[in-house]
Design a protein around this motif. Structure first.
Motif, PDB file in Angstrom:
ATOM      1  N   VAL A 137       0.837  -1.204   0.000  1.00 29.07           N
ATOM      2  CA  VAL A 137       0.000   0.000   0.000  1.00 29.07           C
ATOM      3  C   VAL A 137       0.868   1.248   0.000  1.00 29.07           C
ATOM      4  O   VAL A 137       0.592   2.211  -0.720  1.00 29.07           O
ATOM      5  CB  VAL A 137      -0.976  -0.013   1.208  1.00 29.07           C
ATOM      6  CG1 VAL A 137      -1.682   1.311   1.350  1.00 29.07           C
ATOM      7  CG2 VAL A 137      -1.985  -1.134   1.055  1.00 29.07           C
ATOM      8  N   THR A 138       1.930   1.245   0.778  1.00 27.87           N
ATOM      9  CA  THR A 138       2.834   2.402   0.819  1.00 27.87           C
ATOM     10  C   THR A 138       3.444   2.645  -0.553  1.00 27.87           C
ATOM     11  O   THR A 138       3.508   3.791  -1.023  1.00 27.87           O
ATOM     12  CB  THR A 138       3.941   2.180   1.869  1.00 27.87           C
ATOM     13  OG1 THR A 138       3.337   1.931   3.134  1.00 27.87           O
ATOM     14  CG2 THR A 138       4.858   3.375   1.965  1.00 27.87           C
ATOM     15  N   ALA A 139       3.883   1.580  -1.215  1.00 25.12           N
ATOM     16  CA  ALA A 139       4.476   1.720  -2.551  1.00 25.12           C
ATOM     17  C   ALA A 139       3.449   2.261  -3.541  1.00 25.12           C
ATOM     18  O   ALA A 139       3.755   3.141  -4.354  1.00 25.12           O
ATOM     19  CB  ALA A 139       5.023   0.373  -3.012  1.00 25.12           C
ATOM     20  N   ASP A 179      -7.393  25.453  -7.641  1.00 30.76           N
ATOM     21  CA  ASP A 179      -8.141  25.321  -6.389  1.00 30.76           C
ATOM     22  C   ASP A 179      -9.030  24.085  -6.382  1.00 30.76           C
ATOM     23  O   ASP A 179      -9.155  23.408  -5.384  1.00 30.76           O
ATOM     24  CB  ASP A 179      -8.995  26.572  -6.143  1.00 30.76           C
ATOM     25  CG  ASP A 179      -8.128  27.765  -5.761  1.00 30.76           C
ATOM     26  OD1 ASP A 179      -6.985  27.536  -5.326  1.00 30.76           O
ATOM     27  OD2 ASP A 179      -8.603  28.906  -5.905  1.00 30.76           O
ATOM     28  N   GLY A 180      -9.657  23.775  -7.499  1.00 33.45           N
ATOM     29  CA  GLY A 180     -10.555  22.625  -7.575  1.00 33.45           C
ATOM     30  C   GLY A 180      -9.810  21.314  -7.510  1.00 33.45           C
ATOM     31  O   GLY A 180     -10.369  20.283  -7.194  1.00 33.45           O
ATOM     32  N   ASP A 181      -8.508  21.323  -7.819  1.00 36.26           N
ATOM     33  CA  ASP A 181      -7.710  20.096  -7.832  1.00 36.26           C
ATOM     34  C   ASP A 181      -7.092  19.777  -6.478  1.00 36.26           C
ATOM     35  O   ASP A 181      -6.590  18.696  -6.271  1.00 36.26           O
ATOM     36  CB  ASP A 181      -6.580  20.220  -8.863  1.00 36.26           C
ATOM     37  CG  ASP A 181      -7.114  20.230 -10.279  1.00 36.26           C
ATOM     38  OD1 ASP A 181      -8.270  19.813 -10.472  1.00 36.26           O
ATOM     39  OD2 ASP A 181      -6.378  20.664 -11.186  1.00 36.26           O
ATOM     40  N   GLN A 182      -7.091  20.728  -5.573  1.00 40.02           N
ATOM     41  CA  GLN A 182      -6.455  20.499  -4.280  1.00 40.02           C
ATOM     42  C   GLN A 182      -7.264  19.490  -3.470  1.00 40.02           C
ATOM     43  O   GLN A 182      -8.481  19.593  -3.390  1.00 40.02           O
ATOM     44  CB  GLN A 182      -6.318  21.804  -3.512  1.00 40.02           C
ATOM     45  CG  GLN A 182      -5.278  22.725  -4.081  1.00 40.02           C
ATOM     46  CD  GLN A 182      -5.148  23.996  -3.274  1.00 40.02           C
ATOM     47  OE1 GLN A 182      -5.968  24.278  -2.417  1.00 40.02           O
ATOM     48  NE2 GLN A 182      -4.111  24.763  -3.563  1.00 40.02           N
ATOM     49  N   GLU A 183      -6.543  18.543  -2.909  1.00 38.81           N
ATOM     50  CA  GLU A 183      -7.180  17.513  -2.106  1.00 38.81           C
ATOM     51  C   GLU A 183      -7.004  17.881  -0.632  1.00 38.81           C
ATOM     52  O   GLU A 183      -5.897  18.149  -0.185  1.00 38.81           O
ATOM     53  CB  GLU A 183      -6.513  16.166  -2.394  1.00 38.81           C
ATOM     54  CG  GLU A 183      -7.126  15.008  -1.677  1.00 38.81           C
ATOM     55  CD  GLU A 183      -6.452  13.701  -2.023  1.00 38.81           C
ATOM     56  OE1 GLU A 183      -7.170  12.723  -2.245  1.00 38.81           O
ATOM     57  OE2 GLU A 183      -5.212  13.651  -2.077  1.00 38.81           O
ATOM     58  N   THR A 184      -8.107  17.902   0.089  1.00 36.25           N
ATOM     59  CA  THR A 184      -8.013  18.235   1.508  1.00 36.25           C
ATOM     60  C   THR A 184      -7.432  17.050   2.269  1.00 36.25           C
ATOM     61  O   THR A 184      -7.396  15.918   1.759  1.00 36.25           O
ATOM     62  CB  THR A 184      -9.396  18.575   2.100  1.00 36.25           C
ATOM     63  OG1 THR A 184     -10.210  17.399   2.057  1.00 36.25           O
ATOM     64  CG2 THR A 184     -10.054  19.717   1.349  1.00 36.25           C
ATOM     65  N   GLU A 185      -6.989  17.307   3.471  1.00 32.24           N
ATOM     66  CA  GLU A 185      -6.430  16.242   4.316  1.00 32.24           C
ATOM     67  C   GLU A 185      -7.480  15.157   4.576  1.00 32.24           C
ATOM     68  O   GLU A 185      -7.177  13.971   4.568  1.00 32.24           O
ATOM     69  CB  GLU A 185      -5.945  16.850   5.637  1.00 32.24           C
ATOM     70  CG  GLU A 185      -5.244  15.867   6.544  1.00 32.24           C
ATOM     71  CD  GLU A 185      -3.882  15.443   6.023  1.00 32.24           C
ATOM     72  OE1 GLU A 185      -3.420  14.367   6.431  1.00 32.24           O
ATOM     73  OE2 GLU A 185      -3.288  16.168   5.213  1.00 32.24           O
ATOM     74  N   VAL A 208      -6.883   7.058   1.388  1.00 34.01           N
ATOM     75  CA  VAL A 208      -5.941   6.077   1.946  1.00 34.01           C
ATOM     76  C   VAL A 208      -6.701   4.972   2.670  1.00 34.01           C
ATOM     77  O   VAL A 208      -6.380   3.788   2.532  1.00 34.01           O
ATOM     78  CB  VAL A 208      -4.933   6.778   2.895  1.00 34.01           C
ATOM     79  CG1 VAL A 208      -4.107   5.761   3.658  1.00 34.01           C
ATOM     80  CG2 VAL A 208      -4.039   7.723   2.110  1.00 34.01           C
ATOM     81  N   GLN A 209      -7.727   5.343   3.434  1.00 33.97           N
ATOM     82  CA  GLN A 209      -8.535   4.342   4.135  1.00 33.97           C
ATOM     83  C   GLN A 209      -9.187   3.402   3.138  1.00 33.97           C
ATOM     84  O   GLN A 209      -9.143   2.186   3.308  1.00 33.97           O
ATOM     85  CB  GLN A 209      -9.615   5.012   4.984  1.00 33.97           C
ATOM     86  CG  GLN A 209     -10.562   4.006   5.617  1.00 33.97           C
ATOM     87  CD  GLN A 209     -11.742   4.656   6.320  1.00 33.97           C
ATOM     88  OE1 GLN A 209     -11.659   5.806   6.744  1.00 33.97           O
ATOM     89  NE2 GLN A 209     -12.818   3.931   6.441  1.00 33.97           N
ATOM     90  N   ASN A 210      -9.785   3.946   2.101  1.00 34.57           N
ATOM     91  CA  ASN A 210     -10.447   3.107   1.099  1.00 34.57           C
ATOM     92  C   ASN A 210      -9.455   2.157   0.438  1.00 34.57           C
ATOM     93  O   ASN A 210      -9.761   0.982   0.220  1.00 34.57           O
ATOM     94  CB  ASN A 210     -11.144   3.965   0.048  1.00 34.57           C
ATOM     95  CG  ASN A 210     -12.421   4.583   0.563  1.00 34.57           C
ATOM     96  OD1 ASN A 210     -13.027   4.087   1.515  1.00 34.57           O
ATOM     97  ND2 ASN A 210     -12.832   5.695  -0.025  1.00 34.57           N
ATOM     98  N   TYR A 221      -9.848  -0.211  10.879  1.00 35.37           N
ATOM     99  CA  TYR A 221      -8.970   0.849  10.405  1.00 35.37           C
ATOM    100  C   TYR A 221      -9.094   2.088  11.283  1.00 35.37           C
ATOM    101  O   TYR A 221      -8.107   2.732  11.619  1.00 35.37           O
ATOM    102  CB  TYR A 221      -9.310   1.188   8.949  1.00 35.37           C
ATOM    103  CG  TYR A 221      -8.405   2.227   8.337  1.00 35.37           C
ATOM    104  CD1 TYR A 221      -7.252   1.849   7.660  1.00 35.37           C
ATOM    105  CD2 TYR A 221      -8.691   3.579   8.438  1.00 35.37           C
ATOM    106  CE1 TYR A 221      -6.406   2.787   7.106  1.00 35.37           C
ATOM    107  CE2 TYR A 221      -7.859   4.531   7.883  1.00 35.37           C
ATOM    108  CZ  TYR A 221      -6.718   4.135   7.211  1.00 35.37           C
ATOM    109  OH  TYR A 221      -5.888   5.072   6.675  1.00 35.37           O
ATOM    110  N   LYS A 222     -10.330   2.421  11.671  1.00 34.44           N
ATOM    111  CA  LYS A 222     -10.577   3.648  12.433  1.00 34.44           C
ATOM    112  C   LYS A 222     -10.379   3.476  13.934  1.00 34.44           C
ATOM    113  O   LYS A 222     -10.415   4.457  14.674  1.00 34.44           O
ATOM    114  CB  LYS A 222     -12.013   4.126  12.193  1.00 34.44           C
ATOM    115  CG  LYS A 222     -12.270   4.587  10.787  1.00 34.44           C
ATOM    116  CD  LYS A 222     -13.736   4.946  10.627  1.00 34.44           C
ATOM    117  CE  LYS A 222     -14.074   5.320   9.213  1.00 34.44           C
ATOM    118  NZ  LYS A 222     -15.510   5.595   9.061  1.00 34.44           N
ATOM    119  N   THR A 223     -10.175   2.270  14.405  1.00 26.09           N
ATOM    120  CA  THR A 223     -10.126   1.986  15.838  1.00 26.09           C
ATOM    121  C   THR A 223      -9.141   2.871  16.579  1.00 26.09           C
ATOM    122  O   THR A 223      -9.478   3.500  17.569  1.00 26.09           O
ATOM    123  CB  THR A 223      -9.769   0.506  16.091  1.00 26.09           C
ATOM    124  OG1 THR A 223     -10.783  -0.296  15.523  1.00 26.09           O
ATOM    125  CG2 THR A 223      -9.669   0.203  17.565  1.00 26.09           C
TER     126      THR A 223
END
Length: 166
Positions: free
Chosen positions: A83-85, A109-115, A122-124, A155-157
């Motif tokens: 996943v990291t790779a 601005d429309g292309d910026q991905e929020t945190e 990443v979770q998905n 994942y969220k635990t």
């Protein structure tokens, strides 16, 4: 005859006293106390045995849990590397695409991905990889969604589970 009455009373008291200077009532109380002491001692000993067995079995379970977590961590390590790779690969391809933008690499601005969006992505990806490693018998959509929800909850635990999973 006042003197004779006193002698009778003294004799009754003396008859009540046993040879060692202990009355039958006192001896009965001592016997009861000894019985109670013996009973409580045996109960305490059995309680100690029970607690010892429980602690021992709890230690065994904790040891087994630790071994299982260690094995799981070792099993998931390649998944984490994969996943990291993939994430680095995507980040590299995204940066090379944005360098070709008309603004010399600055994203619009429309292309910026929020945190938050990045974390969700990443979770998905991590959950998708976990799902690809999961075998669901007699699979149907409902079971798949349940397992996916379970993986998302894992994942969220806690932040401590993330290094194990991704």
């Amino acid at each position: 005859m006042a003197g004779a009455g006193n002698a009778v009373e003294t004799l009754l008291v003396e008859e009540d006293v046993a040879r060692d200077g202990v009355t039958e009532l006192e001896q009965g109380a001592r016997d009861s106390t000894d019985e109670m002491r013996h009973y409580l001692s045996s109960k305490f000993a059995s309680l100690q045995d029970e607690i010892h067995k429980e602690i021992t079995s709890r230690d065994v379970l904790l040891r087994k849990l630790e071994e299982s977590v260690t094995r799981l961590s070792e099993d998931i390590a390649p998944l984490k590397d994969y996943v990291t790779a993939k994430m680095q690969e995507e980040a590299h391809s995204a940066s090379s695409q944005s360098s070709g933008s008309p603004e010399g690499g600055a994203s619009q601005d429309g292309d910026q991905e929020t945190e938050e969006e990045r974390n969700k992505r990443v979770q998905n990806r991590c959950v998708d990889v976990m799902m690809s490693l999961t075998e669901i018998r007699m699979n149907n959509e409902e079971k798949t969604q349940k397992v996916r929800g379970f993986n998302e909850r894992i994942y969220k635990t806690s932040p401590l589970t993330l290094p194990l999973l991704c």
